[in-house]
Write an enzyme that holds these catalytic residues in place. Structure first.
Site, PDB file in Angstrom:
ATOM      1  N   THR A 194       0.632  -0.984   0.000  1.00 17.26           N
ATOM      2  CA  THR A 194       0.051  -0.050   0.065  1.00 17.26           C
ATOM      3  C   THR A 194       0.812   1.220   0.081  1.00 17.26           C
ATOM      4  O   THR A 194       2.164   1.135  -0.010  1.00 17.26           O
ATOM      5  CB  THR A 194      -0.869   0.162   1.208  1.00 17.26           C
ATOM      6  N   ASN A 405      -9.346  16.248  -4.464  1.00 16.86           N
ATOM      7  CA  ASN A 405      -8.345  15.861  -5.660  1.00 16.86           C
ATOM      8  C   ASN A 405      -8.319  17.193  -6.758  1.00 16.86           C
ATOM      9  O   ASN A 405      -7.332  17.101  -7.487  1.00 16.86           O
ATOM     10  CB  ASN A 405      -8.650  14.721  -6.298  1.00 16.86           C
ATOM     11  N   THR A 410      -3.235  23.093  -5.474  1.00 12.64           N
ATOM     12  CA  THR A 410      -3.477  24.558  -5.332  1.00 12.64           C
ATOM     13  C   THR A 410      -3.384  25.323  -4.030  1.00 12.64           C
ATOM     14  O   THR A 410      -3.504  24.426  -3.014  1.00 12.64           O
ATOM     15  CB  THR A 410      -4.561  24.974  -6.221  1.00 12.64           C
TER      16      THR A 410
END
Lengths: 410, 410
Positions: A194, A405, A410
């Site tokens: 993972t 997402n 940003t």
């Protein structure tokens, strides 16, 4: 967003393991983002890594060092950073990962191959090596056996909570501890491992057996979860055995001690894998897709993943809408040869909703809504063509997933 | 939400084709939801249908009737309804589909096998047959050669705009017309066909050749689009040739007339497939994923679909964020054997963004942002290992996608 409330577990020390968290200021200066983990002399270590073709520089270096690491009996180190994945960074990324290992090795007086690097965060930006090197002396000074929560927090990215699990068992009057921590929330469809997970025990286990144990545990835990079907470039799952518990070395996969250890290691892996899912990006549901009655496990997994990753199933889960038509659509497109839909049964929790190709006569929308209102939901599918079974864990697809997402960089 | 503004095209009549739209009140009584389409005596018809194992009752019946339909030279009918998919409805669903065909046949004086049923809408609810039968006489009375826009509107579900395309060509002084209409917005990853699409020409084409022509056109259009990777239970794409244009019958896939017709049919299919994508659920971008330099087309498609369906790539597209790390992550997890990432190049529009395993030296974030700000974006991937190429069209993943699909049944 995350499903349920899970307080951080009280983590006992694991003999031979020390950790430290530090702030290297990789993405911001107001949180820890670097972990140094030390394993005592004589530890055995196993690892599994992403199979993404674009595997990150630290994955390449960790695999390289892991192969040559256990010639010596010296101490061993894991250096983990969040905020930058050092992935798709070309030769410079390889040099950067090697530089961090070299500095840890220099400060510790060990060979660089005794140091494994791990990175998680944004792909495609160069690792701020100088910032990391600058805090290493402090990290060495802070190494302690109780810093689990600080460490689990320091490796987080979009995770909303730190993830750890611990299981202890007794053997011939000796307490054996298995501790683990993990990070991961999005870009989660592990393939051999993972995002990042670290499990440690003070049992003594021969390296080849530890390797088998890890692969078996991962196959039952991290390799059965998906948030978005996207496999990371940086997946790694590590298992270490320090051998500090006064018990004989385990060399063969047999005997009572091995059985107890196996169960404890698998339990920790499953708890961590489920913690990744309950903290999946935007998750409002913890969903188990259990497929039984398959001709083989491969087809059970194909159906389970197709249902678990269907955007239409996931948005219906987010809406708590028992829209079973989308579940059967997903089963039907899973590519199972000659599937006889008249033999397939679908259950929501314990409620039979689909049989003989359509809605079960006994099913009422109210029954479905009651199950869907819960935080934890099981979709059970009986393919009616064999005796194989598999199950995967997943989340719903919510507005928060899109927000997280769409705004990540940003 | 939909990408761009596309006025409904001015559709010429197709000799031998008449249509009518009617309101059966299946889901609401304030819109048309039923289309009756008539094909003149002597038409040839071809169809491709979903490969979802849970294929809907009308798909089963349409395939059955299609096999036995062209023994006679009589008129031929398509009955299409929106608002109810008649899928996963068991034996009752089959009876319902047969009943509607029987009534159309009775009113028209043809055999029931001359009628093909098509349904789209919610899965798992019984078809309101009585409501549909009640409006059939009116639909027969309204049959006309100019009702394209009304028909294209009547078959919509979550579509925000009607979809149609037309291409004409001249051959030896005769004008040949190819008209098409389609519906589809979500649950879009056609596998042999799309949601519902109907293309008609007044050329005369032998049935076996028409079948080949349809499969080839679908392979280049509807089988290259994905909104959410979910294949519908009701996909169908039909192509009819009425033979009313005064030209010889086309029997072989050769000659100038066939070449012209082939190009026109493919062009109409591609326009319809792209119309489905620009009206994809929640779409704010029209995205072309073009893969070249592959060892074979299969691996080009695997990469193209993995990128096109990655939730992380799609949310970055929604955010107009040139987050190329997610694109390479998706390429890397597409399961291509022995992919040498050092040979892979990725372009955003004409801008080279990735080469030699990382960001291209020449690339600047500003360049990427300029491309991402557009409505229509091409991600071009050169695998650097062969000469095969493929491309698929897709959308981004927006808040509106989640809203539409979380609220669809409520």
């Amino acid at each position: 967003m995350a499903v349920g409330h899970f307080p951080f577990p009280k983590m006992p020390a694991v003999g031979g393991v020390r950790l430290a968290a530090a702030c290297a200021g990789i993405k911001s200066t107001d949180r820890n983002d670097l972990v140094l983990l030390e394993l005592a002399e004589g530890s055995s270590v196993a690892g599994v890594f992403t199979r993404n073709a674009y595997c990150a520089a630290p994955v390449v270096i960790a695999k390289e060092h892991l192969r040559s690491t256990f010639a010596s009996g010296s101490k061993h180190y894991w250096l983990i950073n969040a905020g930058n994945a050092n992935a798709c960074t070309g030769e410079r990324g390889m040099d950067d990962a090697r530089s961090t290992c070299a500095e840890v090795a220099r400060l510790a007086g060990v060979s660089p191959t005794q140091v494994l690097p791990f990175s998680t965060g944004v792909i495609g930006e160069s690792l701020p090596v100088d910032k990391m090197l600058a805090v290493l002396p402090q990290a060495f000074g802070d190494l302690a056996d109780g810093s689990w929560e600080a460490a689990a927090r320091a490796i987080m990215t979009t995770d909303t909570r730190p993830k750890a699990a611990t299981v202890q068992f007794e053997h011939e009057g000796v307490t054996v501890t298995v501790n683990g921590m993990a990070k991961g929330s999005g870009m989660i469809k592990p393939d051999m491992a993972t995002m990042l997970a670290y499990v440690m025990t003070d049992a003594k286990v021969a390296q080849p057996l530890l390797d088998k144990l890890l692969r078996s545990a991962v196959e039952r835990s991290f390799n059965r979860i998906t948030v978005d079907g996207d496999t990371s470039t940086n997946d790694a799952c590590m298992l270490a055995a320090t051998g500090r518990a006064p018990l004989p070395e385990i060399i063969e996969p047999s005997g009572v001690l091995y059985a107890k250890l196996y169960n404890a290691v698998v339990a920790v892996h499953i708890q961590l894998a489920q913690a990744v899912i309950t903290d999946g990006e935007g998750a409002t549901k913890f969903v188990t897709v259990a497929v039984e009655g398959g001709a083989n496990r491969r087809e059970c997994l194909a159906v389970a993943y197709t249902v678990a990753e269907s955007p239409l199933v996931k948005t219906a889960l987010f809406a708590s809408d028992p829209n079973w038509g989308r579940t059967v659509m997903a089963i039907g497109r899973a590519g199972i040869e000659e599937l006889d839909v008249n033999r397939v049964k679908v259950y929501l929790g314990d409620v039979l909703i689909v049989e003989r190709g359509g809605r079960a006569d006994s099913y009422t929308e109210e029954q479905g809504q009651q199950v869907m209102a819960r935080d934890a939901i099981t979709i059970r599918i009986d393919l009616g063509r064999g005796s194989s079974a598999e199950r995967v864990w997943t989340t719903d697809l919510s507005h928060d997933y899109v927000t997280i997402n769409a705004e990540y960089r940003t």
